[in-house]
Scaffold this motif. Structure first.
Motif, PDB file in Angstrom:
ATOM      1  N   MET A   1       0.770  -0.792  -0.104  1.00 34.04           N
ATOM      2  CA  MET A   1       0.543   0.110  -0.017  1.00 34.04           C
ATOM      3  C   MET A   1       1.008   1.330   0.029  1.00 34.04           C
ATOM      4  N   ALA A   2       1.994   0.916   1.074  1.00 35.24           N
ATOM      5  CA  ALA A   2       2.990   2.590   0.878  1.00 35.24           C
ATOM      6  C   ALA A   2       3.554   2.180  -0.646  1.00 35.24           C
ATOM      7  N   THR A   3       3.786   1.842  -1.553  1.00 36.05           N
ATOM      8  CA  THR A   3       4.158   1.993  -2.857  1.00 36.05           C
ATOM      9  C   THR A   3       3.380   2.646  -3.480  1.00 36.05           C
ATOM     10  N   SER A   4       2.279   2.212  -3.579  1.00 32.68           N
ATOM     11  CA  SER A   4       0.912   2.692  -4.207  1.00 32.68           C
ATOM     12  C   SER A   4       0.943   4.302  -3.542  1.00 32.68           C
ATOM     13  N   TRP A   5       1.053   4.116  -3.212  1.00 32.28           N
ATOM     14  CA  TRP A   5       0.861   5.402  -2.401  1.00 32.28           C
ATOM     15  C   TRP A   5       1.876   6.524  -3.138  1.00 32.28           C
ATOM     16  N   VAL A   6       3.053   6.253  -2.775  1.00 31.81           N
ATOM     17  CA  VAL A   6       4.455   6.873  -3.427  1.00 31.81           C
ATOM     18  C   VAL A   6       4.624   6.704  -4.527  1.00 31.81           C
ATOM     19  N   SER A   7       4.124   5.965  -5.383  1.00 26.69           N
ATOM     20  CA  SER A   7       4.232   5.560  -6.869  1.00 26.69           C
ATOM     21  C   SER A   7       2.421   5.733  -7.470  1.00 26.69           C
ATOM     22  N   PRO A   8       1.682   5.989  -7.296  1.00 23.80           N
ATOM     23  CA  PRO A   8       0.488   4.695  -7.716  1.00 23.80           C
ATOM     24  C   PRO A   8       1.268   4.623  -9.937  1.00 23.80           C
ATOM     25  N   PRO A   9       0.106   3.167  -9.768  1.00 25.69           N
ATOM     26  CA  PRO A   9       0.444   2.714 -10.882  1.00 25.69           C
ATOM     27  C   PRO A   9      -0.088   3.386 -12.474  1.00 25.69           C
ATOM     28  N   THR A  10      -0.934   4.436 -11.883  1.00 21.36           N
ATOM     29  CA  THR A  10      -1.155   5.064 -12.833  1.00 21.36           C
ATOM     30  C   THR A  10      -0.197   6.183 -13.169  1.00 21.36           C
ATOM     31  N   ARG A  11       0.126   6.341 -12.378  1.00 20.27           N
ATOM     32  CA  ARG A  11       0.891   7.760 -13.018  1.00 20.27           C
ATOM     33  C   ARG A  11       1.867   7.611 -14.352  1.00 20.27           C
ATOM     34  N   THR A  12       1.842   8.632 -14.558  1.00 24.42           N
ATOM     35  CA  THR A  12       2.504   8.984 -16.464  1.00 24.42           C
ATOM     36  C   THR A  12       3.659   8.451 -15.754  1.00 24.42           C
ATOM     37  N   GLU A  13       4.721   8.978 -16.602  1.00 21.20           N
ATOM     38  CA  GLU A  13       5.847   9.462 -16.405  1.00 21.20           C
ATOM     39  C   GLU A  13       6.425  10.420 -16.670  1.00 21.20           C
ATOM     40  N   LEU A  14       5.481  11.689 -17.341  1.00 22.22           N
ATOM     41  CA  LEU A  14       5.966  12.618 -17.177  1.00 22.22           C
ATOM     42  C   LEU A  14       5.396  13.373 -16.045  1.00 22.22           C
ATOM     43  N   ILE A  15       4.598  12.522 -15.467  1.00 22.23           N
ATOM     44  CA  ILE A  15       4.152  13.035 -13.843  1.00 22.23           C
ATOM     45  C   ILE A  15       5.328  12.219 -13.248  1.00 22.23           C
TER      46      ILE A  15
END
Length: 238
Positions: A1-15
C-alpha cells in the motif's frame, strides 16, 4: 500500500519526473499538475504526492493560487481516510495567498471548516453523521459545484466505511451497515452482493480477514542458565 501511495501505477512518466525531480518546484509546470488533478477527478484515480506538489507551488507562488483546485484536492484527500492525506494538504494551507489575483470571492475560507469537519467524522468512523451533514441543505453548494464533478466520490467514501467495517466486524446488522453507506433496500443488497458478502435475516456476514479475526498469541521466552543464576544471585543479595 505504501508503494502505491508513493508511486501510483496510474502515474505517467511525465508526472513521475515532475513529482520526483527538481521540476516539482518549477512554477511553469503547475498547469500540467492541475490538468493531472482533473484527470484524477474524472477517472477515479488518486495521486496524493502530485496534488501536494500543486499546493507547494501555490505556497511558493501565491499568484498561481486557484481556490477551485485546492478544494478539489481536499475532496480527493477525504476519500483516502484513514490515511493522513487530508491533514498533509491542510498543512500546506497555513499561509493564505495574499497576492492571488481572483476574479471572484475566494470560496475556500467558507468551505474549509466544513471539509475539516467531514474529514474528522470519517477519521472517527462517524459515518451516519457524515452522510447527514454531507446531504444537508447547507452543503448543497459543495455538492452542486464540486463533488458532483468528482466521479465516484460517494462510492469512494463508502469504501472508507467498508475498510473500517472489514477491520471491525465479522457480523453486522443490515440496518447499521445501511447507515454507514447511506444505502438501503435493493441498493444495499446489490452493494453487499458486489462485495461477495452474505446477508441473511437482516445480518451481513463479513468474510474472515487478518483484522477481524481474534487469535491468541503465545509468547515464549527462553532464559539461559547463566541469566537465571544472575537473577537468583541478585535476589539473594537484596
Amino acid at each position: 500500500m505504501a508503494t502505491s501511495w508513493v508511486s501510483p501505477p496510474t502515474r505517467t512518466e511525465l508526472i513521475e519526473d515532475l513529482v520526483s525531480g527538481v521540476d516539482r518546484y518549477n512554477p511553469s509546470n503547475v498547469s500540467i499538475l492541475e490538468d493531472y488533478l482533473y484527470h484524477q477527478i474524472r477517472s477515479q484515480e488518486y495521486d496524493c504526492l502530485a496534488n501536494l506538489a500543486i499546493l507547494k507551488l501555490y505556497q511558493f507562488n501565491p499568484d498561481l493560487y486557484n481556490p477551485d483546485v485546492v478544494i478539489n484536492i481536499l475532496i480527493k484527500a477525504l476519500t483516502a481516510s484513514p490515511l493522513p492525506d487530508f491533514n498533509l494538504c491542510i498543512s500546506l494551507l497555513d499561509e493564505r495567498p495574499i497576492n492571488a489575483n481572483l476574479d471572484e470571492p475566494d470560496p475556500l475560507p467558507s468551505l474549509l471548516p466544513t471539509l475539516k469537519h467531514l474529514n474528522d467524522l470519517l477519521h472517527r468512523c462517524r459515518f451516519p453523521a457524515f452522510w447527514e451533514i454531507y446531504q444537508s441543505d447547507e452543503l448543497e453548494s459543495l455538492r452542486d459545484n464540486y463533488t458532483v464533478e468528482c466521479v465516484g466520490f460517494e462510492d469512494a467514501v463508502r469504501e472508507v466505511a467498508i475498510r473500517a467495517v472489514k477491520a471491525t466486524f465479522t457480523r453486522i446488522s443490515a440496518d447499521r451497515l445501511a447507515s454507514y453507506l447511506d444505502l438501503s433496500g435493493s441498493e444495499l443488497s446489490a452493494f453487499v452482493e458486489k462485495k461477495g458478502w452474505n446477508m441473511e435475516a437482516n445480518v451481513v456476514s463479513i468474510p474472515p480477514n487478518p483484522d477481524n479475526q481474534i487469535e491468541a498469541t503465545v509468547v515464549q521466552e527462553n532464559i539461559k542458565l547463566a541469566q537465571l543464576t544472575k537473577v537468583i544471585a541478585h535476589g539473594a543479595s537484596t
